[in-house]
Design an enzyme around this catalytic site. Structure first.
Site: not given
Ligand code: UD1
Ligand code: UDP
Length: 379
Positions: A209
């Site tokens: 992601h």
């Molecule tokens: C965010 C965090 C990242 C973390 C990740 C965990 C920041 C800058 N980034 O990235 O560090 O690793 O979460 O997963 O805080 N969206 C949905 N539904 C949701 C949430 C998001 O559809 O419930 C979609 C939206 O289109 C959104 C995109 O995902 O624009 C990105 O979501 P966003 O929360 O901005 O960043 P992440 O990539 O999730």
């Molecule tokens: N995870 C989960 N379901 C999924 C994918 C990830 O429960 O379908 C959990 C995973 O076990 C880990 C956390 O989500 O603990 C990681 O989250 P993510 O990769 O979104 O964020 P990051 O750690 O990179 O910030």
């Protein structure tokens, strides 16, 4: 004593859950603030249920948006809550926008900030997470640091040794606590049950992601080219909503989804995910938390990045950085599958993130600071 916990995304819910449990167990007053950055059931609510933590007291519902918009709305919402609730300390976890917003707002209100998972550095200032974690460390009062390596990063930047507390990582607490529960319960997700994961061999769990991978057509295409050739593996890909959107916009989603050995599913709950990863031969990921979980549950990890703020996993031998390089992905994945000695060495890498008592150590330290008047930062 009153502790406010700010969280907003999936990994923060997972890694804060053991601390929330510990606060509740000790009868300490808790204010739980959700920024609403993640809002889909699969990215938020399901984790409250699986990890058995209470619903947030406040949800700021910031939703998706640019960094400035998201962080600004969070700051406004968090400020209102903190002015009302007057906690003794605000805890933030990791490196998301909630960490930046929570730390800035609390420190300006002269409320102590505790940074859980402090001191990590990728030294890559193009990552929003690196900016967030560095800014948070500048405003923090207490630093809950997973490893000595992270403590050294902070010492090198001139932070005082006295507020650095090495706790391990709460991801280990969460894993240890829930893996057995998960195995007893079995799979809940219908797609996983249909795939009959229990009887599947050569499972590769894939997650990605990171903006630098999934928003970059060239990089994501190179990763997909490698996945196409990994047809001796069963690739299970619980897809992050960000990744689904970008793959669709690049016209790559169907191409990947049509491959017989690739199973794209919705993001799954924590108990299902732990079972899936623990049955996997290999984890291919650009997730931060997953690099830590892989070494905790003894599954080899290949990380789709050229740097990591979790270098301990690499030096311990459980994680290899493959970037988005097709050749590096293929060579290492095939070696893990076919070279038992190599795979066993990766599996047996020592976990650098502690024994699963990180939440206990964190709340012990907070209680100690509170009892000694050290949370009163105006004093
Ligand atoms: C965010 C965090 C990242 C973390 C990740 C965990 C920041 C800058 N980034 O990235 O560090 O690793 O979460 O997963 O805080 N969206 C949905 N539904 C949701 C949430 C998001 O559809 O419930 C979609 C939206 O289109 C959104 C995109 O995902 O624009 C990105 O979501 P966003 O929360 O901005 O960043 P992440 O990539 O999730
Ligand atoms: N995870 C989960 N379901 C999924 C994918 C990830 O429960 O379908 C959990 C995973 O076990 C880990 C956390 O989500 O603990 C990681 O989250 P993510 O990769 O979104 O964020 P990051 O750690 O990179 O910030």
């Amino acid at each position: 004593m009153k502790i406010a916990v700010v969280l907003g995304t999936r990994p923060e819910i997972i890694k804060m859950a053991p601390i929330i449990d510990e606060i509740i167990k000790r009868g300490i007053d808790l204010t739980l603030i959700h920024t609403g950055q993640h809002y889909d059931k699969e990215m938020s609510d399901n984790f409250f249920k699986d990890l058995e933590i209470p619903a947030p007291d406040y949800n700021i519902h910031v939703g998706s948006g640019s960094h400035g918009k998201q962080t600004g709305l969070m700051m406004e919402g968090i400020e209102e809550v903190l002015v009302d609730e007057k906690p003794d300390i605000v805890l933030v976890q990791g490196d998301t926008n909630a960490v930046l917003a929570g730390a800035l707002v609390a420190s300006k209100l002269h409320i102590a900030v505790g940074h859980v998972e402090a001191g990590l550095r990728s030294f890559d200032m193009t990552m929003p997470e690196e900016i967030n974690r560095r800014a948070c460390d500048v405003t923090s009062t207490m630093y809950f640091i997973p490893t000595e390596e992270s403590a050294i990063n902070l010492l090198a930047e001139g932070f005082s040794r006295k507020n650095l507390i090495i706790t391990g990582n709460t991801v280990v607490d969460a894993c240890f606590r829930h893996l057995e529960i998960a195995r007893k319960r079995g799979f809940e997700d219908e797609s996983l049950a249909e795939l009959d994961i229990d009887n599947m061999k050569n499972i590769l769990t894939l997650t990605m992601h990171r903006a630098e991978n999934v928003d970059d057509k060239e990089r994501v295409t190179s990763i997909i080219e490698a996945l196409k050739e990994l047809d001796q593996m069963n690739i299970i890909f619980p897809i992050h909503p960000r990744t689904k959107k970008t793959l669709e916009s690049f016209g790559l989603f169907d191409e990947l989804n049509n491959l017989n050995h690739v199973h794209i599913i919705k993001p799954i709950g924590y108990l299902d995910f732990l079972q899936l990863t623990s049955k996997s031969s290999l984890i291919l990921t650009d997730s931060g938390g997953l690099q830590e979980e892989a070494i905790t549950i003894n599954v080899p990890a290949l990380t789709l990045r050229y740097n990591t703020e979790r270098p301990e996993t690499v030096t311990a031998g459980g994680n290899i950085l493959v970037g988005s390089d097709k050749k590096a992905i293929l060579e290492n994945a095939e070696k893990i599958l076919n070279d038992k000695e190599f795979a066993d060495r990766m599996r047996n890498a020592e976990n650098p993130y502690g024994q699963g008592d990180s939440a206990q150590k964190t709340v012990d330290a907070i209680q100690d600071y509170y009892d000694n008047g050290l949370l009163d930062i105006k004093a």
